[in-house]
Design a protein around this motif. Structure first.
Motif, PDB file in Angstrom:
ATOM      1  N   GLU A 142       0.857  -1.179   0.000  1.00  0.00           N
ATOM      2  CA  GLU A 142       0.000   0.000   0.000  1.00  0.00           C
ATOM      3  C   GLU A 142       0.891   1.226   0.000  1.00  0.00           C
ATOM      4  O   GLU A 142       2.093   1.112   0.155  1.00  0.00           O
ATOM      5  CB  GLU A 142      -0.879  -0.003   1.261  1.00  0.00           C
ATOM      6  CG  GLU A 142      -1.757  -1.228   1.376  1.00  0.00           C
ATOM      7  CD  GLU A 142      -2.267  -1.427   2.792  1.00  0.00           C
ATOM      8  OE1 GLU A 142      -1.812  -0.714   3.691  1.00  0.00           O
ATOM      9  OE2 GLU A 142      -3.114  -2.300   2.973  1.00  0.00           O
ATOM     10  N   ALA A 144       2.982   3.760   1.346  1.00  0.00           N
ATOM     11  CA  ALA A 144       3.729   3.973   2.585  1.00  0.00           C
ATOM     12  C   ALA A 144       3.321   3.004   3.689  1.00  0.00           C
ATOM     13  O   ALA A 144       3.545   3.262   4.856  1.00  0.00           O
ATOM     14  CB  ALA A 144       3.594   5.407   3.081  1.00  0.00           C
ATOM     15  N   ALA A 145       2.705   1.906   3.320  1.00  0.00           N
ATOM     16  CA  ALA A 145       2.354   0.913   4.321  1.00  0.00           C
ATOM     17  C   ALA A 145       2.285  -0.445   3.636  1.00  0.00           C
ATOM     18  O   ALA A 145       2.391  -0.541   2.419  1.00  0.00           O
ATOM     19  CB  ALA A 145       1.012   1.237   4.972  1.00  0.00           C
ATOM     20  N   GLU A 146       2.126  -1.459   4.423  1.00  0.00           N
ATOM     21  CA  GLU A 146       2.116  -2.787   3.857  1.00  0.00           C
ATOM     22  C   GLU A 146       1.331  -3.695   4.790  1.00  0.00           C
ATOM     23  O   GLU A 146       1.356  -3.523   6.005  1.00  0.00           O
ATOM     24  CB  GLU A 146       3.569  -3.285   3.728  1.00  0.00           C
ATOM     25  CG  GLU A 146       3.723  -4.501   2.864  1.00  0.00           C
ATOM     26  CD  GLU A 146       5.178  -4.731   2.457  1.00  0.00           C
ATOM     27  OE1 GLU A 146       5.885  -3.754   2.191  1.00  0.00           O
ATOM     28  OE2 GLU A 146       5.591  -5.898   2.442  1.00  0.00           O
ATOM     29  N   SER A 161       1.015  -2.569   8.891  1.00  0.00           N
ATOM     30  CA  SER A 161       1.976  -1.562   9.351  1.00  0.00           C
ATOM     31  C   SER A 161       1.328  -0.190   9.486  1.00  0.00           C
ATOM     32  O   SER A 161       1.813   0.655  10.211  1.00  0.00           O
ATOM     33  CB  SER A 161       3.165  -1.489   8.395  1.00  0.00           C
ATOM     34  OG  SER A 161       2.870  -0.655   7.307  1.00  0.00           O
ATOM     35  N   LYS A 162       0.219   0.029   8.800  1.00  0.00           N
ATOM     36  CA  LYS A 162      -0.407   1.342   8.843  1.00  0.00           C
ATOM     37  C   LYS A 162      -0.986   1.619  10.226  1.00  0.00           C
ATOM     38  O   LYS A 162      -0.779   2.676  10.797  1.00  0.00           O
ATOM     39  CB  LYS A 162      -1.519   1.402   7.796  1.00  0.00           C
ATOM     40  CG  LYS A 162      -1.961   2.803   7.480  1.00  0.00           C
ATOM     41  CD  LYS A 162      -3.001   2.749   6.377  1.00  0.00           C
ATOM     42  CE  LYS A 162      -2.864   3.908   5.432  1.00  0.00           C
ATOM     43  NZ  LYS A 162      -3.539   3.666   4.191  1.00  0.00           N
ATOM     44  N   SER A 163      -1.699   0.640  10.762  1.00  0.00           N
ATOM     45  CA  SER A 163      -2.306   0.849  12.074  1.00  0.00           C
ATOM     46  C   SER A 163      -1.462   0.209  13.165  1.00  0.00           C
ATOM     47  O   SER A 163      -1.790   0.312  14.338  1.00  0.00           O
ATOM     48  CB  SER A 163      -3.711   0.269  12.094  1.00  0.00           C
ATOM     49  OG  SER A 163      -3.659  -1.109  11.796  1.00  0.00           O
ATOM     50  N   ASN A 164      -0.368  -0.454  12.779  1.00  0.00           N
ATOM     51  CA  ASN A 164       0.506  -1.146  13.725  1.00  0.00           C
ATOM     52  C   ASN A 164      -0.275  -2.186  14.526  1.00  0.00           C
ATOM     53  O   ASN A 164      -0.158  -2.253  15.748  1.00  0.00           O
ATOM     54  CB  ASN A 164       1.179  -0.135  14.655  1.00  0.00           C
ATOM     55  CG  ASN A 164       2.471  -0.689  15.229  1.00  0.00           C
ATOM     56  OD1 ASN A 164       3.098  -1.566  14.636  1.00  0.00           O
ATOM     57  ND2 ASN A 164       2.868  -0.192  16.383  1.00  0.00           N
ATOM     58  N   GLU A 165      -1.081  -2.960  13.849  1.00  0.00           N
ATOM     59  CA  GLU A 165      -1.840  -4.002  14.527  1.00  0.00           C
ATOM     60  C   GLU A 165      -1.390  -5.362  14.027  1.00  0.00           C
ATOM     61  O   GLU A 165      -0.990  -5.520  12.876  1.00  0.00           O
ATOM     62  CB  GLU A 165      -3.341  -3.815  14.272  1.00  0.00           C
ATOM     63  CG  GLU A 165      -3.887  -2.621  15.017  1.00  0.00           C
ATOM     64  CD  GLU A 165      -5.394  -2.511  14.889  1.00  0.00           C
ATOM     65  OE1 GLU A 165      -6.045  -3.518  14.598  1.00  0.00           O
ATOM     66  OE2 GLU A 165      -5.896  -1.393  15.096  1.00  0.00           O
TER      67      GLU A 165
END
Lengths: 404, 297
Positions: A142, A144-146, A161-165
């Motif tokens: 995604e 800047a995230a994955e 990685s976006k929400s760090n969950e």
């Protein structure tokens, strides 16, 4: 020295007809740069396309056997998947509805079922890595995230990685192939398609192609009695060396863009680094544990509604009947809810909203609503029966009439 | 701000030495003039304040030990990871400043490069020196690129300092879920800063070209920043996806791909190619304009 002097203009102040022309000539440089760039963008892909590779002839039977025998244990690569089911474009609402249906109340954004519903629409880039049956990884790239789904031994991790969950569950002891539950790679799609090959299908080898820099055969699967089904043509590019499907394209009978187009853009059959599959939840990340693996595995299914190309395999669960066979088969399930989706308006906002997305139909079976996509159509009758299949609307109505 | 600040310092007119050295002297003079300007310092101050603000805000938000994960993925990229590792503040700060603050600062400096001198009436004095217009233009462009790098490093260094002060450091988790050592993380942070700085050279060339078109410094700055905003808006409109890959800001966020494992190079390479193309097109256009221009101010 005069202020107007420079190294290449003699003097801008001098009124000289040649000077004006020379001034204009300078602009040729930026224009030429633009031209060269445009030519490069336009021509290089055409020149790089070296044509279809020359490969020894092979029959469809041999090619299918090659796929079956294919035993690629180690690979890493990047795949692009484009799905265009023709769902109404509801923006965020659509994914909200889909994921709302898929995740049973637990709100972790790292839950695979939440995340993989995103694959049902649009273009996505995936990275896959595999090292034997115990270690696989699929990452959804995604901005800047994955989102990564990692299977390592008995652990299955989902990391957003976006929400760090983090989502965690444990795999079955018998080494269930986890990737089977997440059809994302061309191989997953190809396996599903080949499962549905029977006597109602024509399978041919249609030349060769270059996919991800590798030579490949093109296997074309076509339903023979195409009248009732929405599936047009399935084309699978099979790697000539390893027998691994590299590209999968499903075109609907109605024509237009492919419904599913999944293919590797880059692939390597070398062993991926062991660290690829190592995952420890980062400090401070919210971890959601999933204890019931069976439920976890099943809840992934709604994430890819298109994975089961023939309903008798995908939908033949408890309480489900299958009408017809091959590509024309239709699954019938009784939702038990009398009234189902109200086809007449005025039965609450949601009913009206859902009804507005479908088409009202009526027949011997009574009244109902047809929800259609470019591949899968569903008829929900007012007495609560659901008919689903990769068939046309008419075929659904006919089946419903016959079922009465 | 008075234009007197822009007047050439003593370093700039220190001519007389042999030619190659003279170019260096010109560049040094330009750098000193640019970075001594109050305007430049104020821009750098604003840029330095962004990571401080973000860091303090995240620290206050999570001060009671609660995780910031409840945000559900809103805000700039990487913001949820800051509490685990201060190094992520570098990435967050760059992600927060890259869409607007950084390019705006670059637009101001680039737009001012030629037009500002013309506006202040100092351009003709600059050309008195035996530098030649081409060399002066190259010097101006080099100065602007130096500012891109310095501005990016200011954000990164302040973010690292604030991150180290307020949050723990250590091994970090890449966005692909793998772990890398802190030293490697630092290396990637430096690489990201360089990529971000390189992302701005296309805009710098565009600003320089605009700057050669007018004699008003303000007009050049406003045009450059206006173009930046226009392009950013165009990049958000889904119907324009056909032209978006050619907008200079389209691949800016690709710097985050350096935090994947393995690194996903496709967009990074595309970004650098695009910046080079913009630099070549607008750099040569600026040259064509500036070397043929009547200098009246």
């Amino acid at each position: 020295m005069a202020p107007y002097e420079s190294d290449d203009t003699r003097s801008a102040a001098v009124d000289d007809p040649h000077s004006a022309r020379r001034k204009a000539a300078r602009y040729v440089v930026p224009v030429a740069v633009v031209g060269v760039a445009a030519a490069t963008i336009g021509l290089v892909p055409a020149l790089a396309d070296s044509g279809d590779p020359d490969l020894p002839k092979i029959t469809a039977q041999q090619l299918i056997e090659k796929i079956a025998k294919s035993d690629v244990q180690q690979l890493s690569g990047t795949a692009k998947i484009t799905t265009d089911l023709g769902l109404p474009n509801l923006g965020g609402l659509e994914s909200g509805l889909l994921s709302g249906a898929a995740k049973g109340g637990d709100g972790s954004s790292a839950d695979p079922s939440t995340k993989l519903t995103e694959l049902a629409a649009g273009t996505h880039t995936l990275r896959v890595a595999a090292d034997g049956p115990d270690r696989q990884k699929v990452s959804l790239i995604e901005s800047a995230a994955e989102y990564s789904l990692i299977h390592n031994g008995k652990d299955i991790w989902g990391y957003d990685s976006k929400s760090n969950e983090v989502y965690h569950s444990t795999a079955n002891q018998d080494g269930t192939k986890h990737r089977d539950e997440v059809p994302a790679t061309p191989k997953d799609f190809a396996d599903q398609a080949l499962k549905s090959v029977d006597d109602t299908t024509s399978v041919t080898v249609d030349g060769t192609a270059q996919v991800a820099g590798r030579d490949a055969y093109r296997l074309v699967i076509k339903p023979k009695h195409a009248s009732g089904t929405t599936v047009g043509v399935i084309s699978i590019a099979v790697d000539s060396k390893t027998g691994m499907p590299l590209k999968f394209t499903l075109t609907p009978a109605s024509g237009g863009a492919a419904v599913v187009d999944a293919g590797f853009t880059q692939v390597s059959f070398a062993k991926p680094a062991a660290s690829t599959f190592d995952f420890t939840p980062p400090k401070g990340a919210r971890v959601t544990e999933k204890k019931d693996t069976e439920a976890g595995a099943r809840s992934v299914r709604p994430g890819a509604p298109h994975q089961d190309l023939t309903p008798q395999k995908g939908l033949a669960k408890e309480g489900t009947k299958v009408l017809g066979k091959g590509w024309n088969s239709i699954a019938v399930l009784d939702s038990g809810a009398k009234g189902g989706i109200p086809s007449s308006s005025g039965k609450g906002d949601l009913g009206g909203f859902l009804g507005s997305l479908g088409d009202q139909v009526s027949g011997k079976f009574g009244k109902g609503t047809v929800f259609s996509t470019r591949l899968v159509n569903a008829l929900i009758t007012d007495d609560g029966k659901v008919y689903v299949g990769t068939v046309t609307k008419d075929a659904l109505v006919k089946a419903a009439n016959a079922g009465q | 701000m008075s234009r007197a600040e822009a007047a050439p310092g003593p370093a700039r007119v220190a001519a007389g030495s042999p030619k190659p050295l003279w170019t260096l002297g010109l560049l040094r003079g330009e750098l000193v003039t640019t970075f001594r300007r109050w305007r430049t310092l104020a821009l750098l101050g604003v840029l330095a304040a962004v990571p401080v603000l973000v860091g303090v805000a995240v620290r206050i938000e999570t001060g009671d030990g609660s995780s910031s994960a409840g945000g559900g993925g809103g805000g700039p990229a990487f913001i949820t990871q800051i509490t685990n590792n201060g190094l992520f503040l570098v990435f967050t700060a760059l992600a927060a400043t890259l869409p607007f603050f950084l390019p705006m600062a670059v637009g101001v400096v680039a737009g001012d490069a030629i037009a500002g001198e013309a506006n202040a009436g100092t351009l003709r004095y600059l050309l008195v020196a035996p530098a030649g217009r081409t060399r002066l233009l190259l010097t101006k462009y080099a100065t602007t690129m130096a500012f891109c790098l310095v501005a990016t490093l200011v954000v990164a260094v302040f973010a690292l300092a604030v991150g180290a002060l307020l949050f723990p450091l250590g091994d970090l988790t890449t966005i692909s879920g793998t772990r890398i050592s802190f030293a490697e993380g630092l290396g990637r942070a430096l690489l990201i800063a360089l990529v971000v700085a390189a992302s701005l050279i296309g805009l710098a060339a565009l600003g320089l070209f605009v700057s050669t078109l007018t004699n008003s410094g303000i007009a050049a700055m406003a045009t450059t920043v206006g173009l930046l905003i226009t392009v950013q808006i165009l990049d958000q409109i889904p119907q324009l996806h056909a032209i978006q890959p050619y907008l200079f800001s389209h691949y800016w966020m690709s710097f985050a791909d350096l935090m994947r494992e393995p690194v996903y190079w496709d967009d990074l390479v595309r970004n650098l190619e695009l910046q080079t193309l913009y630099a070549a097109v607008f750099g040569s256009a600026a040259w064509a304009r500036f070397t043929a221009k009547d200098i009246t101010a």
